[in-house]
Design a protein around this motif. Sequence first.
Motif, PDB file in Angstrom:
ATOM      1  N   SER A 141      36.842  63.169  49.746  1.00 57.63           N
ATOM      2  CA  SER A 141      37.639  61.991  50.111  1.00 57.63           C
ATOM      3  C   SER A 141      39.120  62.323  50.310  1.00 57.63           C
ATOM      4  CB  SER A 141      37.498  60.913  49.026  1.00 57.63           C
ATOM      5  OG  SER A 141      36.139  60.551  48.835  1.00 57.63           O
ATOM      6  N   GLN A 142      39.504  63.573  50.018  1.00 60.30           N
ATOM      7  CA  GLN A 142      40.907  63.962  50.131  1.00 60.30           C
ATOM      8  C   GLN A 142      41.125  64.843  51.361  1.00 60.30           C
ATOM      9  OE1 GLN A 142      42.480  62.224  47.924  1.00 60.30           O
ATOM     10  NE2 GLN A 142      40.512  61.748  46.915  1.00 60.30           N
ATOM     11  N   SER A 143      42.346  64.834  51.869  1.00 63.02           N
ATOM     12  CA  SER A 143      42.669  65.670  53.027  1.00 63.02           C
ATOM     13  C   SER A 143      42.745  67.140  52.617  1.00 63.02           C
ATOM     14  CB  SER A 143      44.011  65.238  53.622  1.00 63.02           C
ATOM     15  OG  SER A 143      45.074  65.531  52.721  1.00 63.02           O
ATOM     16  N   LYS A 144      42.557  68.009  53.577  1.00 59.17           N
ATOM     17  CA  LYS A 144      42.637  69.441  53.287  1.00 59.17           C
ATOM     18  C   LYS A 144      44.035  69.823  52.828  1.00 59.17           C
ATOM     19  CE  LYS A 144      41.345  74.000  55.018  1.00 59.17           C
ATOM     20  NZ  LYS A 144      42.503  74.653  54.368  1.00 59.17           N
ATOM     21  N   SER A 145      45.058  69.228  53.414  1.00 60.70           N
ATOM     22  CA  SER A 145      46.424  69.552  53.011  1.00 60.70           C
ATOM     23  C   SER A 145      46.676  69.149  51.561  1.00 60.70           C
ATOM     24  CB  SER A 145      47.424  68.862  53.945  1.00 60.70           C
ATOM     25  OG  SER A 145      47.274  67.450  53.892  1.00 60.70           O
ATOM     26  N   TRP A 146      46.119  68.014  51.140  1.00 61.90           N
ATOM     27  CA  TRP A 146      46.269  67.578  49.742  1.00 61.90           C
ATOM     28  C   TRP A 146      45.572  68.565  48.817  1.00 61.90           C
ATOM     29  CZ3 TRP A 146      43.280  66.288  45.545  1.00 61.90           C
ATOM     30  CH2 TRP A 146      43.914  65.597  44.504  1.00 61.90           C
ATOM     31  N   LYS A 147      44.349  68.975  49.166  1.00 64.36           N
ATOM     32  CA  LYS A 147      43.608  69.918  48.325  1.00 64.36           C
ATOM     33  C   LYS A 147      44.299  71.272  48.275  1.00 64.36           C
ATOM     34  CE  LYS A 147      39.828  68.728  50.590  1.00 64.36           C
ATOM     35  NZ  LYS A 147      38.434  68.553  51.073  1.00 64.36           N
ATOM     36  N   ASP A 148      44.833  71.726  49.393  1.00 63.29           N
ATOM     37  CA  ASP A 148      45.547  73.005  49.410  1.00 63.29           C
ATOM     38  C   ASP A 148      46.752  72.976  48.466  1.00 63.29           C
ATOM     39  OD1 ASP A 148      43.788  74.007  51.265  1.00 63.29           O
ATOM     40  OD2 ASP A 148      45.092  73.675  52.993  1.00 63.29           O
ATOM     41  N   LYS A 149      47.383  71.833  48.363  1.00 61.56           N
ATOM     42  CA  LYS A 149      48.581  71.710  47.530  1.00 61.56           C
ATOM     43  C   LYS A 149      48.259  71.560  46.048  1.00 61.56           C
ATOM     44  CE  LYS A 149      52.792  68.955  46.857  1.00 61.56           C
ATOM     45  NZ  LYS A 149      53.651  67.862  47.387  1.00 61.56           N
TER      46      LYS A 149
END
Length: 337
Positions: free
Chosen positions: A206-214
Amino acid sequence: MSSRFANYLSILLLSLSVSMSSAFFVVKRQEITPVILVPGDGGSQVEAKLHKDRVVHYLCEKTTQDFFNIWLNMELLVPLVIDCWIDNMRLVYDNVTRMSSNSKGVEIRIPGFGNTTSVEWLDPSEASPGAYFKDIANALVALGYERNVSLRGAPYDFRKAPNGNGEYFVRLKALVEETYGINDNQRVIILAHSMGGPMSLHFLHSQSKSWKDKYIRALVTLSGAWGGSVKALKVFAVGDNLGSYVLRESILREEQITSPSLAWLMPSSLFWNPDEILIQTDEKNYTTKDFKEFFEAIDYPVGWEMRKDVEKYSVEFQAPDVEVHCLHGFGVDTINR
């Protein structure tokens, strides 16, 4: 969870956050990768408050002044009194909204979100049968982790599947961000047990890839219930006595089968062959293709409605775009049919 396993797990977690010298680990506060513990089915404390106009037994309370511990509370899981527990813990399914709610006159809350207390011990009195993440938490604290700072807990209402836990996922995202911030912007490890594995997988999808990367360092799962469990079918059919010789499976079943999470944990068609027999009777055998007929046979059509609601989450099995480590046991007796 044994202390031996906890020690092994702590080595894995530290290996994700610190580098090896030639002979030993050097652990510093800023090198520790923070951990959030996500429990499995039955792995969160539950509190209830009552304002009922009827009860199922004269021993049951109608009203309480404040919230009290209802799970895990061994004093409530005894003959006769357990009738009160079942009526207070069960969910009621609405075929129109396709959602489940608490029994009339019952408020339920999950205490301790963000700290580790309510997932280390399911019984607030810290009686030994209620120990859960205790050994893992103690092992990590001994290695430099700090409770409620670099080691957090994310309990939830385990009776409900992802479709009934929307608010939880919002709070979990905020907890990840908060934990990241108070740990010098160190990315977070989500450490999930059993049903907590697919719950965490749904959250990450449910989260964006950019959020998970951070924010996310890795997902580590302990016996993740990725493909469901035959035990869920056993509970629907006859119930489960929670390992107690005093409690009757058929009595506990009255509460257990009202949980959408149980329907979610039924065997997934991604993992079981469509011709593999899961339930065998004198008259008919049942596979993953026959769940509707199974619920008809046990005279619980609500189970089929709940299964239809959550089935899409059972095939939600794409990679989450974060590093994943799956740990599991072996040599453990498991229900096969």
